[in-house]
Design a protein around this motif. Structure first.
Motif, PDB file in Angstrom:
ATOM      1  N   CYS A 172      12.340  84.596  72.426  1.00 16.88           N
ATOM      2  CA  CYS A 172      11.524  85.594  73.142  1.00 16.88           C
ATOM      3  C   CYS A 172      10.683  84.911  74.215  1.00 16.88           C
ATOM      4  N   THR A 176      11.688  84.962  78.198  1.00 17.22           N
ATOM      5  CA  THR A 176      10.767  85.778  78.994  1.00 17.22           C
ATOM      6  C   THR A 176      10.353  85.064  80.273  1.00 17.22           C
ATOM      7  N   VAL A 285       4.708  88.513  83.440  1.00 18.92           N
ATOM      8  CA  VAL A 285       5.495  88.637  82.213  1.00 18.92           C
ATOM      9  C   VAL A 285       4.599  89.026  81.038  1.00 18.92           C
ATOM     10  N   ASN A 310      11.050  91.578  82.430  1.00 17.65           N
ATOM     11  CA  ASN A 310      11.229  91.833  81.017  1.00 17.65           C
ATOM     12  C   ASN A 310      11.889  90.613  80.361  1.00 17.65           C
ATOM     13  N   ILE A 311      12.251  90.737  79.090  1.00 17.85           N
ATOM     14  CA  ILE A 311      13.040  89.712  78.424  1.00 17.85           C
ATOM     15  C   ILE A 311      14.419  89.622  79.076  1.00 17.85           C
TER      16      ILE A 311
END
Length: 368
Positions: A172, A176, A285, A310-311
């Motif tokens: 994550c 990111t 982010v 976004n991711i």
């Protein structure tokens, strides 16, 4: 369908807004109903992310009176069960990682373009209802657990050369920041990059941007993290203090790209716009709750851009993991036995990580 063992689903659940204070409850839970493109994963490692704390503390909505929240979305583990139609060619015994997204509609333009992170029906890895197949209506459960079940598309193979514990925060936090750095051409189009915040995401952004060949400047409130930032690969450092305009005066029009990894209650974006070169990009982010306030004239005159990112999608995660191996990138982590999660969470909320906590299921084979 192949299987090596039949998993028992248990995890640490948040039952009220005191969960982050060391009150997660270890209990059994029902995974999503099985679909033939699913996999079951024996969890070895799971990173702790700010989003977990936000969910468990009630910032994202009530914790009380809803189903127990099994959070965690930086999951790395071993596949123990595979359906009859797995994606990614997954097999029992393979090491995989799961990030903040665990499904999408598979039908929209974004999904067909392999931009699943933009799908309007994306399923978050915890506390989110699945919307297709046998699992429709099931609630997603995350990685603060012994096992995970979900669509194989979002279980990304971990390279053999990569320490799986180091892979956890990449799922994550890593993707990111890797996603916008890759998108905006770090080291090629964006040769001078500023990273706002030296923390869980920020330290990985410095590692990535430096490895991509960019000149990196870390931007933080005080001098406290300067030594760390230099070790991570930054060649410049700006301590903003309380007077941003004074701190930034010597750096006007210095950056092709600035990535903001912090998420304070409000953000003085107007003070940062003069740092951008013409056609430069300021990319968020982290989520800043209060709406941004700025005048358009400086933005227009420099043809600058304010953006969000976004991711990344599973393909992007795979590219990131390959890049990490090629460049020998190692996030700075501190390992906690997952059985000690009720000590780790308060420490995380207190701001103790330098710079990412990773929970380890030692009973499943994770290594401290």
């Amino acid at each position: 369908m192949s299987t090596a063992t039949e998993p028992v689903f248990k995890g640490w659940a948040g039952l009220d807004a005191k969960a982050c204070q060391g009150n997660l409850d270890f209990q059994s839970f029902e995974p999503k109903k099985w679909d033939e493109d699913d996999v079951d994963v024996k969890i070895l490692y799971c990173g702790i992310c700010g989003s977990d704390a936000s969910a468990l503390s009630g910032e994202w909505g009530p914790v009380d009176g809803v189903c127990p929240q099994v959070c965690g979305h930086e999951i790395v583990g071993e596949v123990v069960k595979v359906g009859s139609s797995p994606e990614n060619g997954l097999k029992v015994g393979q090491m995989v990682g799961i990030g903040a997204q665990c499904d999408s509609c598979r039908e929209c333009v974004d999904c067909k373009n392999h931009e699943e992170q933009c799908c309007p029906k994306m399923v978050i890895t915890f506390n989110s209802p699945f919307a297709r197949g046998n699992g429709k209506g099931s609630i997603s459960r995350g990685g603060f657990a012994k096992y995970w079940r979900g669509p194989s598309r979002f279980a990304v193979p971990i390279p053999d050369e990569l320490d799986p514990a180091l892979a956890a925060p990449l799922m994550c936090g890593g993707i990111t920041v890797f996603n916008p750095l890759e998108h905006y051409g770090a080291g090629t189009k964006a040769k001078n990059i500023g990273i706002v915040g030296v923390g869980g995401l920020g330290h990985m952004a410095i590692l990535f941007a430096s490895a991509m060949g960019a000149k990196v400047t870390a931007i933080s409130r005080s001098e406290a993290k300067k030594e760390d930032a230099i070790k991570l690969g930054a060649t410049g450092y700006i301590a903003t203090g309380d007077d941003l305009q004074a701190a930034f005066a010597a750096h006007a029009r210095s950056f092709d790209l600035i990535i903001c990894t912090s998420n304070p209650p409000e953000f003085p974006i107007a003070d940062y716009i003069p740092l951008l070169r013409p056609r430069g990009v300021f990319c968020f982010v982290g989520i800043v709750p209060k709406p941004l306030e700025f005048g358009l004239f400086p933005l227009v005159m420099s043809s600058a851009h304010i953006a969000g990112s976004n991711i990344g999608n599973p393909d992007g995660i795979a590219r990131m993991l390959k890049f990490v191996v090629e460049k020998n990138i190692k996030p700075w982590i501190q390992r906690w036995d997952m059985d000690e999660i009720n000590k780790a969470m308060p420490s995380f909320v207190n701001g103790d990580p330098r710079y990412r906590f990773v929970l380890v299921n030692t009973d499943n084979g994770g290594k401290m």
